[in-house]
Scaffold this motif. Structure first.
Motif, PDB file in Angstrom:
ATOM      1  N   LEU A  18      38.906  54.361  62.364  1.00  0.00           N
ATOM      2  CA  LEU A  18      39.126  55.663  61.562  1.00  0.00           C
ATOM      3  C   LEU A  18      40.217  56.394  62.322  1.00  0.00           C
ATOM      4  CD1 LEU A  18      35.373  56.962  61.343  1.00  0.00           C
ATOM      5  CD2 LEU A  18      36.744  55.971  59.374  1.00  0.00           C
ATOM      6  N   PRO A  19      41.184  56.910  61.730  1.00  0.00           N
ATOM      7  CA  PRO A  19      42.204  57.581  62.307  1.00  0.00           C
ATOM      8  C   PRO A  19      41.979  58.739  63.046  1.00  0.00           C
ATOM      9  CG  PRO A  19      42.221  58.065  60.111  1.00  0.00           C
ATOM     10  CD  PRO A  19      41.114  57.112  60.132  1.00  0.00           C
ATOM     11  N   GLU A  20      42.616  59.195  63.898  1.00  0.00           N
ATOM     12  CA  GLU A  20      42.435  60.524  64.397  1.00  0.00           C
ATOM     13  C   GLU A  20      43.180  61.628  63.719  1.00  0.00           C
ATOM     14  OE1 GLU A  20      40.210  60.657  67.332  1.00  0.00           O
ATOM     15  OE2 GLU A  20      40.294  58.605  66.625  1.00  0.00           O
ATOM     16  N   HIS A  21      44.312  61.339  62.949  1.00  0.00           N
ATOM     17  CA  HIS A  21      45.138  61.899  62.157  1.00  0.00           C
ATOM     18  C   HIS A  21      45.756  61.092  60.971  1.00  0.00           C
ATOM     19  CE1 HIS A  21      48.601  64.531  60.912  1.00  0.00           C
ATOM     20  NE2 HIS A  21      48.080  65.598  61.413  1.00  0.00           N
ATOM     21  N   THR A  22      45.608  61.624  59.748  1.00  0.00           N
ATOM     22  CA  THR A  22      46.130  60.839  58.724  1.00  0.00           C
ATOM     23  C   THR A  22      47.582  61.394  58.282  1.00  0.00           C
ATOM     24  OG1 THR A  22      44.895  62.222  57.072  1.00  0.00           O
ATOM     25  CG2 THR A  22      43.739  60.155  57.893  1.00  0.00           C
ATOM     26  N   GLU A  23      48.442  60.318  57.882  1.00  0.00           N
ATOM     27  CA  GLU A  23      49.791  60.536  57.479  1.00  0.00           C
ATOM     28  C   GLU A  23      49.859  60.248  55.990  1.00  0.00           C
ATOM     29  OE1 GLU A  23      52.283  62.067  59.188  1.00  0.00           O
ATOM     30  OE2 GLU A  23      51.324  62.019  61.111  1.00  0.00           O
ATOM     31  N   GLY A  24      50.220  60.815  55.272  1.00  0.00           N
ATOM     32  CA  GLY A  24      50.361  60.531  53.661  1.00  0.00           C
ATOM     33  C   GLY A  24      48.977  60.263  53.032  1.00  0.00           C
ATOM     34  N   SER A  25      48.802  59.397  52.273  1.00  0.00           N
ATOM     35  CA  SER A  25      47.632  59.064  51.460  1.00  0.00           C
ATOM     36  C   SER A  25      46.614  58.046  51.926  1.00  0.00           C
ATOM     37  CB  SER A  25      48.056  58.699  50.074  1.00  0.00           C
ATOM     38  OG  SER A  25      48.749  57.441  50.256  1.00  0.00           O
ATOM     39  N   GLY A  26      46.534  58.344  53.080  1.00  0.00           N
ATOM     40  CA  GLY A  26      45.329  57.472  53.914  1.00  0.00           C
ATOM     41  C   GLY A  26      45.728  56.822  54.926  1.00  0.00           C
ATOM     42  N   ARG A  27      44.631  55.825  55.391  1.00  0.00           N
ATOM     43  CA  ARG A  27      45.108  54.998  56.324  1.00  0.00           C
ATOM     44  C   ARG A  27      46.178  53.776  55.722  1.00  0.00           C
ATOM     45  NH1 ARG A  27      39.839  51.535  57.598  1.00  0.00           N
ATOM     46  NH2 ARG A  27      39.931  51.488  55.353  1.00  0.00           N
TER      47      ARG A  27
ATOM     48  N   ALA B 291      41.122  57.215  49.957  1.00  0.00           N
ATOM     49  CA  ALA B 291      41.697  57.826  51.194  1.00  0.00           C
ATOM     50  C   ALA B 291      40.618  58.314  52.240  1.00  0.00           C
ATOM     51  CB  ALA B 291      42.638  58.908  51.029  1.00  0.00           C
ATOM     52  N   ILE B 292      40.473  57.533  53.284  1.00  0.00           N
ATOM     53  CA  ILE B 292      39.731  57.904  54.300  1.00  0.00           C
ATOM     54  C   ILE B 292      40.249  58.696  55.628  1.00  0.00           C
ATOM     55  CG2 ILE B 292      38.086  57.019  56.045  1.00  0.00           C
ATOM     56  CD1 ILE B 292      37.493  56.216  53.177  1.00  0.00           C
ATOM     57  N   PRO B 293      39.758  60.159  55.765  1.00  0.00           N
ATOM     58  CA  PRO B 293      40.325  61.039  56.336  1.00  0.00           C
ATOM     59  C   PRO B 293      40.014  60.775  57.971  1.00  0.00           C
ATOM     60  CG  PRO B 293      38.259  61.856  55.699  1.00  0.00           C
ATOM     61  CD  PRO B 293      38.390  60.594  55.016  1.00  0.00           C
ATOM     62  N   SER B 294      40.097  61.682  58.799  1.00  0.00           N
ATOM     63  CA  SER B 294      40.039  61.754  60.282  1.00  0.00           C
ATOM     64  C   SER B 294      38.504  61.399  60.726  1.00  0.00           C
ATOM     65  CB  SER B 294      40.675  62.609  60.860  1.00  0.00           C
ATOM     66  OG  SER B 294      39.846  63.826  60.773  1.00  0.00           O
ATOM     67  N   ARG B 295      38.502  60.789  61.898  1.00  0.00           N
ATOM     68  CA  ARG B 295      37.206  60.667  62.302  1.00  0.00           C
ATOM     69  C   ARG B 295      36.532  61.730  62.322  1.00  0.00           C
ATOM     70  NH1 ARG B 295      35.083  56.769  65.149  1.00  0.00           N
ATOM     71  NH2 ARG B 295      37.174  55.623  65.481  1.00  0.00           N
ATOM     72  N   LEU B 296      37.181  62.981  62.739  1.00  0.00           N
ATOM     73  CA  LEU B 296      36.479  64.372  62.974  1.00  0.00           C
ATOM     74  C   LEU B 296      36.028  64.781  61.704  1.00  0.00           C
ATOM     75  CD1 LEU B 296      38.975  66.449  64.959  1.00  0.00           C
ATOM     76  CD2 LEU B 296      36.394  65.870  65.483  1.00  0.00           C
TER      77      LEU B 296
ATOM     78  N   LYS C 250      42.398  67.539  51.351  1.00  0.00           N
ATOM     79  CA  LYS C 250      40.764  67.688  51.561  1.00  0.00           C
ATOM     80  C   LYS C 250      40.067  66.340  51.273  1.00  0.00           C
ATOM     81  CE  LYS C 250      40.494  72.553  49.709  1.00  0.00           C
ATOM     82  NZ  LYS C 250      39.693  73.600  48.900  1.00  0.00           N
ATOM     83  N   VAL C 251      38.673  66.540  51.230  1.00  0.00           N
ATOM     84  CA  VAL C 251      38.056  65.166  50.983  1.00  0.00           C
ATOM     85  C   VAL C 251      37.543  65.156  49.599  1.00  0.00           C
ATOM     86  CG1 VAL C 251      35.981  64.100  51.948  1.00  0.00           C
ATOM     87  CG2 VAL C 251      37.216  65.085  53.450  1.00  0.00           C
ATOM     88  N   SER C 252      37.603  64.123  48.930  1.00  0.00           N
ATOM     89  CA  SER C 252      36.882  63.935  47.625  1.00  0.00           C
ATOM     90  C   SER C 252      35.482  63.910  47.731  1.00  0.00           C
ATOM     91  CB  SER C 252      37.548  62.616  46.844  1.00  0.00           C
ATOM     92  OG  SER C 252      36.736  61.500  47.332  1.00  0.00           O
ATOM     93  N   ARG C 253      34.622  64.187  46.810  1.00  0.00           N
ATOM     94  CA  ARG C 253      33.305  64.124  46.585  1.00  0.00           C
ATOM     95  C   ARG C 253      32.732  62.987  46.578  1.00  0.00           C
ATOM     96  NH1 ARG C 253      30.039  68.609  47.770  1.00  0.00           N
ATOM     97  NH2 ARG C 253      30.670  70.466  46.819  1.00  0.00           N
TER      98      ARG C 253
END
Length: 248
Positions: A56-65, A84-89, A112-115
């Protein structure tokens, strides 16, 4: 006797397609409540190819990992299946609202995060916690994506039929994927045509079988990762989506 497993999440937990390398008759399907139960099964699979994000990324750039960004263009109309998987947080957030807020704060551009993506966060957390607690599994567990496996099985061509339409299995697309599994010669026909066990759906089984083809290839010195070489996250977990060597 080397066992390998293709694994997908399902309603009951996890569905695994297990097989001994070089012995198709050994193939079987199991359902387990935890991924650890599959890793510690009597077969002790040497390779576990799982359809779930790892690293998992700490910060995402663009459209995911990076793996997601590399894989999507290969899949044509199927690229929306690569979330697109967001940050670990964000993945560890307590609820959807908090996940969206944390994802916005840790992405550029803010996203944001998709449902649908949020729905698999518990499974992502489970595999993340397992690999961090048991680093001995890092060399055995590989992230895969079924559509990338089918891309390879289809000679590096994206499939023109969806697997599901509006959340319901689409039989022409399911038949196409079963045909590709059959044509590969890697799995027994009885396994490909078997009904899903209780607690899993037909598409869960299909995805586990796709993962099994990748696991078999990895166990015999094959496999191709995106990116190559794989990256590592802040906790040392591998960051790559694997598929098998294209068959044509």
């Amino acid at each position: 006797m080397t066992w390998v497993a293709g694994v997908d999440g399902c309603r009951a937990g996890w569905i695994a397609a297990l097989m001994q390398v070089g012995h198709p008759a050994s193939a079987k399907i199991v359902v387990a409540s935890t991924l650890a139960a599959i890793a510690d099964a009597p077969e002790q699979p040497a390779v576990i190819a799982v359809d779930m994000p790892i690293g998992l990324p700490e910060h995402t750039e663009g459209s995911g990992r990076i793996p997601e960004q590399l894989v999507r263009p290969l899949l044509g109309q199927r690229q929306s299946s690569v979330f697109a998987i967001p940050s670990r947080l964000a993945v560890y957030a307590a609820d959807y609202g908090e996940a969206c807020a944390l994802a916005l704060a840790t992405s550029d551009p803010p996203r944001k995060v998709s449902r649908q993506g949020f729905g698999i966060f518990p499974k992502i957390r489970e595999i993340d916690a397992l690999l961090r607690a048991r680093p001995d599994l890092m060399d055995k567990v590989f992230e895969v994506h079924p559509e990338l496996a089918f891309w390879a099985l289809n000679g590096g061509q994206a499939l023109d039929q969806p697997k599901k339409v509006k959340g319901v299995p689409f039989e022409p697309g399911m038949r196409l994927r079963r045909a590709l599994l059959d044509q590969s010669g890697l799995l027994p026909e009885a396994l490909i045509s078997s009904p899903p066990p209780r607690g899993a759906a037909a598409d869960d089984l299909l995805d586990a079988l796709a993962g099994l083809t990748v696991a078999l290839d990895l166990a015999t010195g094959g496999g191709q990762p995106f990116p190559d070489p794989p990256g590592r996250d802040a906790h040392g977990l591998p960051v790559a989506i694997w598929t098998l060597r294209r068959l044509s």
